[in-house]
Scaffold this motif. Structure first.
Motif, mmCIF file in Angstrom:
data_model
loop_
_atom_site.group_PDB
_atom_site.id
_atom_site.type_symbol
_atom_site.label_atom_id
_atom_site.label_comp_id
_atom_site.label_asym_id
_atom_site.label_seq_id
_atom_site.Cartn_x
_atom_site.Cartn_y
_atom_site.Cartn_z
ATOM 1 N N GLY A 28 0.735 -1.070 0.185
ATOM 2 C CA GLY A 28 -0.032 0.188 -0.055
ATOM 3 C C GLY A 28 0.805 1.508 0.090
ATOM 4 O O GLY A 28 0.330 2.215 -0.253
ATOM 5 N N GLN A 29 2.193 1.196 0.134
ATOM 6 C CA GLN A 29 3.079 2.349 0.188
ATOM 7 C C GLN A 29 3.643 2.553 -1.095
ATOM 8 O O GLN A 29 3.477 1.889 -2.031
ATOM 9 N N GLU A 30 3.988 3.933 -1.354
ATOM 10 C CA GLU A 30 4.658 4.340 -2.708
ATOM 11 C C GLU A 30 5.500 5.477 -2.451
ATOM 12 O O GLU A 30 5.233 6.115 -1.643
ATOM 13 N N VAL A 31 6.330 5.547 -3.602
ATOM 14 C CA VAL A 31 7.052 6.932 -3.813
ATOM 15 C C VAL A 31 5.916 7.876 -4.465
ATOM 16 O O VAL A 31 6.068 7.317 -5.827
ATOM 17 N N PRO A 32 5.566 8.844 -4.165
ATOM 18 C CA PRO A 32 4.391 9.536 -4.903
ATOM 19 C C PRO A 32 5.074 10.288 -6.149
ATOM 20 O O PRO A 32 6.439 10.556 -6.251
ATOM 21 N N TRP A 33 4.080 10.566 -6.978
ATOM 22 C CA TRP A 33 4.628 11.411 -8.303
ATOM 23 C C TRP A 33 5.499 12.442 -8.056
ATOM 24 O O TRP A 33 5.301 13.505 -6.922
ATOM 25 N N HIS A 34 6.609 12.739 -8.638
ATOM 26 C CA HIS A 34 7.698 13.684 -8.509
ATOM 27 C C HIS A 34 8.491 13.414 -9.586
ATOM 28 O O HIS A 34 8.496 12.712 -10.495
#
Length: 104
Positions: A28-34
């Motif tokens: 469920g975790q992510e490195v968000p859009w960047h």
């Protein structure tokens, strides 16, 4: 450092213009859009599968353990485990000044 939640962050090495880390994303975790102004993110999947999504152009890349993929500077991207599963990967960031520019 970034403020998004991670299961684990391991700094392997850091020098001016270059950084190597191992990141573990829980389910469920992510490195968000960047995006980054100067550095290329080079990913090596250690435990996966994992998914890297990019914009301009839009692309979805699935990596399995042992596979790698590089996202050049100025290209928006996000990273997560496939189907929101857990994943672990090494990431080499360089060469240049590191920044993290969120995408709204």
């Amino acid at each position: 450092m970034n403020t998004y939640p991670l299961e684990k962050r391991e700094l392997v090495a850091e020098a001016p213009g270059l950084r190597m880390q191992i990141l573990t994303l829980a389910a469920g975790q992510e490195v968000p859009w960047h995006w980054h102004s100067e550095v290329t993110d080079t990913f090596w999947c250690m435990d996966g599968p994992m998914v890297i999504e990019t914009r301009a152009p839009r692309e979805v890349v699935e990596l399995r353990p042992g596979q790698m993929y590089a996202v050049p500077a100025k290209r928006a991207h996000r990273v997560a485990g496939k189907d929101d599963g857990r994943c672990r990967f090494a990431i080499l960031q360089g060469v240049g000044s590191y920044d993290f520019q969120p995408v709204g």
